[in-house]
Design a protein around this motif. Structure first.
Motif, PDB file in Angstrom:
ATOM      1  N   HIS A   1      -3.455   0.953  -7.069  1.00 26.34           N
ATOM      2  CA  HIS A   1      -3.686   1.968  -6.051  1.00 26.34           C
ATOM      3  C   HIS A   1      -4.794   1.460  -5.121  1.00 26.34           C
ATOM      4  CE1 HIS A   1      -1.562   4.547  -8.976  1.00 26.34           C
ATOM      5  NE2 HIS A   1      -2.366   3.981  -9.868  1.00 26.34           N
TER       6      HIS A   1
ATOM      7  N   ARG B   1      -0.427  -0.708 -12.881  1.00 21.99           N
ATOM      8  CA  ARG B   1      -0.225   0.167 -11.728  1.00 21.99           C
ATOM      9  C   ARG B   1      -1.409   0.014 -10.785  1.00 21.99           C
ATOM     10  NH1 ARG B   1       1.646   3.216 -16.269  1.00 21.99           N
ATOM     11  NH2 ARG B   1      -0.462   4.016 -16.612  1.00 21.99           N
TER      12      ARG B   1
ATOM     13  N   SER C   1       0.199  10.656  -9.114  1.00 17.46           N
ATOM     14  CA  SER C   1       0.827   9.370  -9.446  1.00 17.46           C
ATOM     15  C   SER C   1       0.011   8.564 -10.445  1.00 17.46           C
ATOM     16  CB  SER C   1       1.017   8.538  -8.168  1.00 17.46           C
ATOM     17  OG  SER C   1       1.864   9.205  -7.260  1.00 17.46           O
TER      18      SER C   1
ATOM     19  N   ARG D   1       4.270  -9.579 -12.609  1.00 23.31           N
ATOM     20  CA  ARG D   1       4.947  -8.322 -12.964  1.00 23.31           C
ATOM     21  C   ARG D   1       6.457  -8.510 -12.976  1.00 23.31           C
ATOM     22  NH1 ARG D   1       4.886  -4.200  -9.982  1.00 23.31           N
ATOM     23  NH2 ARG D   1       4.523  -2.473 -11.415  1.00 23.31           N
TER      24      ARG D   1
ATOM     25  N   LYS E   1       1.200   7.233 -13.865  1.00 25.32           N
ATOM     26  CA  LYS E   1       2.667   7.258 -13.835  1.00 25.32           C
ATOM     27  C   LYS E   1       3.260   6.050 -13.126  1.00 25.32           C
ATOM     28  CE  LYS E   1       2.679  12.320 -13.867  1.00 25.32           C
ATOM     29  NZ  LYS E   1       3.026  13.553 -13.101  1.00 25.32           N
ATOM     30  N   HIS E   2       2.839   5.793 -11.885  1.00 21.50           N
ATOM     31  CA  HIS E   2       3.405   4.658 -11.153  1.00 21.50           C
ATOM     32  C   HIS E   2       2.437   4.201 -10.073  1.00 21.50           C
ATOM     33  CE1 HIS E   2       4.377   7.294  -7.733  1.00 21.50           C
ATOM     34  NE2 HIS E   2       4.813   8.162  -8.634  1.00 21.50           N
ATOM     35  N   SER E   3       2.659   2.969  -9.579  1.00 13.76           N
ATOM     36  CA  SER E   3       1.800   2.409  -8.541  1.00 13.76           C
ATOM     37  C   SER E   3       2.012   3.146  -7.224  1.00 13.76           C
ATOM     38  CB  SER E   3       2.110   0.930  -8.335  1.00 13.76           C
ATOM     39  OG  SER E   3       1.703   0.151  -9.429  1.00 13.76           O
ATOM     40  N   THR E   4       0.951   3.212  -6.443  1.00 16.73           N
ATOM     41  CA  THR E   4       1.070   3.723  -5.079  1.00 16.73           C
ATOM     42  C   THR E   4       0.827   2.608  -4.065  1.00 16.73           C
ATOM     43  OG1 THR E   4      -1.264   4.414  -5.076  1.00 16.73           O
ATOM     44  CG2 THR E   4       0.375   6.050  -5.755  1.00 16.73           C
TER      45      THR E   4
ATOM     46  N   ASP F   1       2.302  -1.007  -2.897  1.00 18.43           N
ATOM     47  CA  ASP F   1       3.543  -1.760  -2.996  1.00 18.43           C
ATOM     48  C   ASP F   1       3.262  -3.227  -3.294  1.00 18.43           C
ATOM     49  OD1 ASP F   1       6.070  -2.770  -2.856  1.00 18.43           O
ATOM     50  OD2 ASP F   1       6.352  -2.414  -0.710  1.00 18.43           O
TER      51      ASP F   1
ATOM     52  N   ASP G   1      -4.019   1.632 -14.866  1.00 14.55           N
ATOM     53  CA  ASP G   1      -4.196   2.045 -13.471  1.00 14.55           C
ATOM     54  C   ASP G   1      -5.476   1.453 -12.897  1.00 14.55           C
ATOM     55  OD1 ASP G   1      -2.240   4.548 -12.564  1.00 14.55           O
ATOM     56  OD2 ASP G   1      -2.482   4.370 -14.736  1.00 14.55           O
TER      57      ASP G   1
ATOM     58  N   HIS H   1      -2.049  11.095  -3.852  1.00 16.46           N
ATOM     59  CA  HIS H   1      -1.584  10.241  -4.951  1.00 16.46           C
ATOM     60  C   HIS H   1      -2.136  10.618  -6.324  1.00 16.46           C
ATOM     61  CE1 HIS H   1       0.294   7.643  -2.043  1.00 16.46           C
ATOM     62  NE2 HIS H   1      -0.863   7.318  -1.468  1.00 16.46           N
TER      63      HIS H   1
END
Length: 354
Positions: free
Chosen positions: A294, A292, A338, A275, A341-344, A346, A230, A335
């Protein structure tokens, strides 16, 4: 630890309780606007569940990173917060006798700009005719004393948090990334060396200018050399402006933003492509595929002029710090779950128009 806000209130520092998440930080440069990043870092350091593994920084971002890591190595998050406050306090103290001050009308109207300061206008014009070798032959830089007072470079060298400081090689135009043991006052000053204001910084026989020309900041070392997946980008240079720049000042300001964001955007596009193409079964491929991303930013930066990057009044720095804390707080509320867990951010949006 509580901080005094510019409106006189106290920050109490609320924290979330959850499993630890390892993060990296990518800190943009931008002169005094780096006080926004100070506020972001101050807020993130309140969260015990956030574990910082690496920080990549350029210019003011590099100095924020060095102050944080020096303080963290000495006494943990609270000492890191104190070191950041000390750094910006010393920057403000050093600027008190500077001739670069707002004019009385701007002070009266509460405008944070030097655009109408006669000395700023004269200096800006002179910088187009004379170099810093003419105007500052002794190569004086007040930040050298500030860094000596705040950053313990021996602690940075052995710190548990990795640091990556970017400067631009004058001869090749390529970035050089300084890591913990290589970070010195010269490395930080090189990363913040605007060539129209300061002489190039010589390190090991090479000359360096501001790292923003080649990486603002550099993301790749965080992916390749840190285990954290992250990365939080703290952005202080607006990427997008809808209004049309018309005046000479507005055009120069937008050119500055475009040039200092160009390399970052190119690197984010490269990461987006990697990616998609990376083989998750391959070790390095898994690093890219699992990354990930942010972002913490604020629309307020778009309202500030480029000249305010040279404005180091304590009230202005506190205002930016408060905005940074607010932006980080909003990011955590929106966020925080998140992270890990996952990207915020895009990634695919960076591939549009290619």
């Amino acid at each position: 630890m509580s901080l005094q806000r510019c409106d006189g209130l106290q920050y109490e520092g609320t924290t979330m309780t959850r499993d630890p998440v390892s993060i990296d930080l990518a800190l943009q440069g931008g002169g005094a606007h780096g006080a926004f990043t100070w506020g972001v870092l101050d807020r993130l350091l309140e969260e015990d569940w956030l574990k910082i593994e690496g920080i990549s920084g350029t210019s003011a971002g590099a100095m924020n990173a060095a102050a944080l890591i020096s303080g963290y190595a000495e006494g943990g998050p609270q000492t890191a917060r104190a070191a950041l406050e000390l750094f910006w306090g010393r920057v403000s103290d050093a600027a008190r006798l500077s001739p670069m001050q707002r004019n009385p009308m701007d002070v009266l109207l509460g405008r944070w700009t030097l655009d109408t300061s006669p000395l700023f206008v004269a200096t800006d014009l002179m910088s187009r005719l004379f170099s810093p070798y003419d105007l500052n032959p002794s190569d004086l830089n007040p930040l050298r004393r500030v860094l000596a007072d705040v950053v313990d470079f021996e602690r940075v060298a052995d710190a548990p948090i990795k640091i990556f400081v970017t400067a631009t090689c004058v001869a090749t135009g390529r970035p050089r990334v300084f890591r913990n043991a290589d970070v010195t006052p010269d490395a930080l000053l090189a990363s913040a060396c605007l060539p129209t204001i300061f002489q190039a910084v010589e390190i090991e026989g090479e000359l360096y200018w501001d790292g923003g020309y080649s990486g603002n900041p550099t993301i790749t070392p965080l992916v390749r050399e840190c285990r954290s997946r992250d990365t939080i980008l703290v952005q202080i240079n607006p990427i997008e402006r809808r209004e049309r720049p018309r005046s000479a000042t507005e055009i120069a300001n937008r050119l500055n933003e475009v040039s200092f964001n160009a390399v970052l955007l190119k690197e984010l596009r490269m990461i987006a492509l990697l990616r998609q193409a990376a083989d998750p079964g391959d070790r390095e491929g898994a690093q890219w595929a699992g990354m990930r991303m942010h972002r913490i930013s604020t629309e307020m930066m778009a309202s500030l002029s480029a000249s305010s990057k040279l404005l180091a009044e304590w009230k202005f720095l506190c205002m930016l710090r408060d905005e940074g804390r607010r932006a980080a707080d909003a990011f955590l509320d929106l966020h925080g779950e998140s992270l890990g867990k996952h990207s915020t951010l895009d990634f695919d949006a960076f591939l549009e128009g290619m």
